[in-house]
Scaffold this active site. Structure first.
Site, PDB file in Angstrom:
ATOM      1  N   LYS A 116       0.801  -1.222   0.000  1.00  0.00           N
ATOM      2  CA  LYS A 116       0.000   0.000   0.000  1.00  0.00           C
ATOM      3  C   LYS A 116       0.836   1.276   0.000  1.00  0.00           C
ATOM      4  O   LYS A 116       0.461   2.273  -0.626  1.00  0.00           O
ATOM      5  CB  LYS A 116      -0.952  -0.014   1.191  1.00  0.00           C
ATOM      6  CG  LYS A 116      -1.989  -1.123   1.129  1.00  0.00           C
ATOM      7  CD  LYS A 116      -2.930  -1.056   2.323  1.00  0.00           C
ATOM      8  CE  LYS A 116      -3.935  -2.204   2.296  1.00  0.00           C
ATOM      9  NZ  LYS A 116      -3.289  -3.521   2.450  1.00  0.00           N
ATOM     10  N   GLU A 199      -2.896   6.959   7.902  1.00  0.00           N
ATOM     11  CA  GLU A 199      -3.809   7.690   7.042  1.00  0.00           C
ATOM     12  C   GLU A 199      -4.736   8.527   7.911  1.00  0.00           C
ATOM     13  O   GLU A 199      -5.029   8.141   9.054  1.00  0.00           O
ATOM     14  CB  GLU A 199      -4.681   6.734   6.209  1.00  0.00           C
ATOM     15  CG  GLU A 199      -4.030   6.169   4.991  1.00  0.00           C
ATOM     16  CD  GLU A 199      -4.994   5.321   4.185  1.00  0.00           C
ATOM     17  OE1 GLU A 199      -4.609   4.943   3.066  1.00  0.00           O
ATOM     18  OE2 GLU A 199      -6.107   5.022   4.670  1.00  0.00           O
ATOM     19  N   HIS A 234     -14.653  -5.599   8.931  1.00  0.00           N
ATOM     20  CA  HIS A 234     -14.020  -5.146   7.691  1.00  0.00           C
ATOM     21  C   HIS A 234     -14.256  -6.105   6.522  1.00  0.00           C
ATOM     22  O   HIS A 234     -13.579  -6.011   5.500  1.00  0.00           O
ATOM     23  CB  HIS A 234     -12.513  -4.923   7.884  1.00  0.00           C
ATOM     24  CG  HIS A 234     -12.180  -3.940   8.967  1.00  0.00           C
ATOM     25  ND1 HIS A 234     -12.431  -2.591   8.843  1.00  0.00           N
ATOM     26  CD2 HIS A 234     -11.635  -4.117  10.197  1.00  0.00           C
ATOM     27  CE1 HIS A 234     -12.043  -1.974   9.948  1.00  0.00           C
ATOM     28  NE2 HIS A 234     -11.557  -2.875  10.785  1.00  0.00           N
ATOM     29  N   ARG A 290      -7.579  -8.881  -8.983  1.00  0.00           N
ATOM     30  CA  ARG A 290      -8.259 -10.159  -9.231  1.00  0.00           C
ATOM     31  C   ARG A 290      -9.737  -9.884  -9.444  1.00  0.00           C
ATOM     32  O   ARG A 290     -10.201  -8.747  -9.322  1.00  0.00           O
ATOM     33  CB  ARG A 290      -8.095 -11.081  -8.024  1.00  0.00           C
ATOM     34  CG  ARG A 290      -8.545 -10.418  -6.721  1.00  0.00           C
ATOM     35  CD  ARG A 290      -8.549 -11.368  -5.548  1.00  0.00           C
ATOM     36  NE  ARG A 290      -8.685 -10.679  -4.282  1.00  0.00           N
ATOM     37  CZ  ARG A 290      -9.822 -10.197  -3.782  1.00  0.00           C
ATOM     38  NH1 ARG A 290     -10.938 -10.299  -4.477  1.00  0.00           N
ATOM     39  NH2 ARG A 290      -9.851  -9.606  -2.596  1.00  0.00           N
TER      40      ARG A 290
END
Length: 480
Positions: A116, A199, A234, A290
Site C-alpha cells: 500500500k 492515514e 471489515h 483479481r
C-alpha cells in the site's frame, strides 16, 4: 481461445469459472483437497486432480502441486478465482515460467499494487486522489510527529495484506503510542512484513469500488461502481450496484481515476480499484488485482460476463465492449449467505447442511458451492452462496431480495439469512443512508433478525416434509 483451463480454487467461484469456460466451449480441470472430494465443483469439471489434505496450506496454497496438475492434464491456462493464490506474485511468475497462462494481471502489476505505501505513492504521482497520510513509519516518534501534521483521528494500517488485519484507529497521542508496536507486530505475523503507515481517519466513510477491465491492445475501461459499505469485521456482506449516493458525474470522475490507476501500472485483465468516499470526496485505498466476490452485481447491471472477458483477454483478444457501451440498467444487490451465528459476533458455524432449497423467480441468481444437502467445511471461508437479484429500481431490487431470502432455506447449521432480512428492512438501509459503521451502529438488527427467522417457518416446514412439498407442487401443476 484456450482448449483447457485449470481452476485453482474451490466452491462457488470454481463453479462460476467452470460455467464461463463451458459457455466458450473450453474444457476445465478442477483441483481439490481431500475435504472437497465430493464437492459440486469437482463433479462439474471435465477433469479433476486431488492436490492434498484439507488445510489450504497443504493444498490450495501449494503452487507447485497446482502447476503439476496443470502439466499432467495439459491445461494451457490457470484461473485463480479470488483468495488463495489469486494475488500471489510468485505463483503468477511460476505460471509464466512454466509456459502456462495466468488468467489475471502480470506479476509486475501485482507487485506495484500489492504494497500500500508504494501504491499510494504511485497513485499520488499519477494524479489519483489519495487519503492524506504518510510513507512507511520509522518508529513511534515518527508516527507521533506525522499524526500531529495529519490531524487526529488517524488510522494505522499495514502496508501489506488486507482484510483490515492490523488496522487500528488512534484518536489521540496516547492511543497512537499504545498502538504502533502492536500494529507492527500484527502485520509481521500476518503478512511477513511489518511495514505500517498512517492515514487520516475519514469520518462517515463509504466503501466504493470501481470495476476495471483492460486488455493487451491498450483498452482500459471501467464498469461502474459497487457500494460495499455493509461490513462486519471489515468484511463485506452486502453489495449493490450502482451506489445509492453516486450520481453520473461522480461515477465518471471515479471511473476515470480508476482507469488512470490501472494504466499507471500497465494493468491487464480484471481488477478493482477501491475508494473511500465521504461527503462528496473520494480517495484511493488500494487495488485488488483479481476478480471480486461481488462481481455479479456489475454483471447484472451492465450486462457483461466478467469471467468470459477475463478468458478472452488472457487469450489475447480485445475487450468485447468500449467505455461508451458501459451504461447502468436497473439495480442489483448481492447478499453473501454465510455459515455463521450473527447473534454471537458472526462466529463461523460450519457443519452439515441437512436441507437446501434455493430461491428462484424473476431477477434472481444464486452462485453457490452447494447443489443440495452437504458439508460446509470448517477448513475454509464460511460463505455458502451469493444471492444476487436485479430489478428496474433499487426499491424493487430490495423487495425482490427480501422475497428471495425468505425462500432460501438452509437447515442443519446457523446462517446469516435472517440478519440480511433485518438489514433490508432497516429504514436507513432502504434510504441508502449508511456507512461502513452501519452494523456497529445498528445493534438492534440482531433481535430483528430473530423475528425474521420465524417468517421462514412455512418454507421450512415444506423442506422438512418433502412428501408434502411434492404433493403441493403437483397440485399447483394441475391447477395451471
Amino acid at each position: 481461445m484456450f482448449e483447457k483451463v485449470l481452476i485453482a480454487n474451490r466452491g462457488e467461484i470454481a463453479l462460476r469459472v467452470i460455467r464461463g469456460c463451458r459457455d466458450l466451449g473450453v474444457r476445465t480441470v478442477a483441483v481439490y483437497s481431500e475435504a472437497d472430494r465430493g464437492a459440486a465443483f469437482v463433479h462439474a469439471a471435465d477433469e479433476s486432480v486431488e492436490i492434498g489434505p484439507a488445510p489450504s496450506s497443504q493444498s490450495y496454497l501449494v503452487g507447485d502441486r497446482i502447476l503439476e496438475a496443470a502439466r499432467q492434464t495439459h491445461a494451457q491456462a490457470i484461473h485463480p478465482g479470488y483468495g488463495f493464490l489469486s494475488e500471489n506474485q510468485a505463483f503468477a511468475r511460476a505460471c509464466q515460467d512454466a509456459g502456462i497462462v495466468f488468467i489475471g494481471p502480470s506479476p509486475e502489476a501485482m507487485a506495484a499494487m500489492g504494497e500500500k505505501v508504494a501504491a499510494r505513492s504511485r497513485m499520488r504521482d499519477s494524479g489519483v486522489p489519495v487519503v492524506p497520510g504518510t510513507d512507511a513509519l520509522r518508529d513511534v516518534e515518527d508516527a507521533v510527529t506525522s499524526a500531529a501534521e495529519i490531524g487526529y483521528p488517524v488510522l494505522i494500517k499495514a502496508s501489506a495484506g488486507g482484510g483490515g488485519i492490523g488496522m487500528r484507529v488512534a484518536r489521540d497521542e496516547s492511543e497512537l503510542r499504545a498502538s504502533v508496536d502492536t500494529a507492527r507486530s500484527t502485520a509481521a505475523r500476518a503478512f511477513g512484513n511489518d511495514t505500517i503507515f498512517l492515514e487520516r481517519y475519514v469520518d462517515d466513510p463509504r466503501h466504493i469500488e470501481i470495476q476495471v477491465m483492460a486488455d493487451t491492445h491498450g483498452n482500459v475501461v471501467h464498469v461502474g461502481e459497487r457500494e460495499c459499505s455493509v461490513q462486519r469485521r471489515h468484511q463485506k456482506i452486502i453489495e449493490e450496484a450502482p451506489s445509492p449516493v453516486i450520481d453520473s458525474a461522480q461515477r465518471t470522475r471515479m471511473g476515470e481515476a480508476a482507469v488512470t490507476a490501472a494504466r499507471a501500472v500497465g494493468y491487464v485483465n480484471a481488477g478493482t480499484v477501491e475508494f473511500i468516499y465521504s461527503r462528496g470526496e473520494f480517495f484511493f485505498l488500494e487495488m485488488n488485482t483479481r476478480l471480486q466476490v461481488e462481481h455479479p452485481v456489475t454483471e447484472l447491471v451492465y450486462d457483461v460476463d466478467l469471467v468470459i472477458e477475463q478468458l478472452r483477454v488472457a487469450a489475447g483478444e480485445p475487450l468485447s465492449f468500449s467505455q461508451a457501451d458501459v451504461v447502468p440498467r436497473g439495480h442489483a444487490i448481492e447478499c453473501r449467505v454465510n455459515a455463521e451465528n450473527y447473534a454471537k459476533g458472526f462466529l463461523p458455524s460450519p457443519g452439515r447442511v441437512t436441507a437446501y432449497h434455493e430461491p428462484s423467480g424473476p431477477g434472481v441468481r444464486v452462485d453457490s458451492s452447494l447443489v443440495g444437502p452437504g458439508l460446509v467445511s470448517p477448513n475454509y471461508d464460511p460463505m455458502i452462496a451469493k444471492l444476487i437479484v436485479h430489478g428496474s429500481t433499487r426499491e424493487l431490487a430490495i423487495d425482490r431480495m427480501r422475497r428471495a431470502l425468505l425462500e432460501f432455506i438452509i437447515t442443519g447449521i446457523r446462517t446469516n439469512i435472517p440478519y440480511h432480512l433485518a438489514v433490508l428492512s432497516d429504514p436507513d438501509f432502504r434510504a441508502g443512508d449508511y456507512t461502513t459503521h452501519f452494523i456497529d451502529e445498528h445493534p438492534q438488527l440482531v433481535a430483528e433478525a430473530d423475528m425474521w427467522a420465524t417468517r421462514q417457518e412455512p418454507m421450512l416446514r415444506l423442506v422438512r416434509d418433502p412428501a408434502k412439498a411434492a404433493a403441493i407442487a403437483a397440485a399447483v401443476a394441475l391447477s395451471t
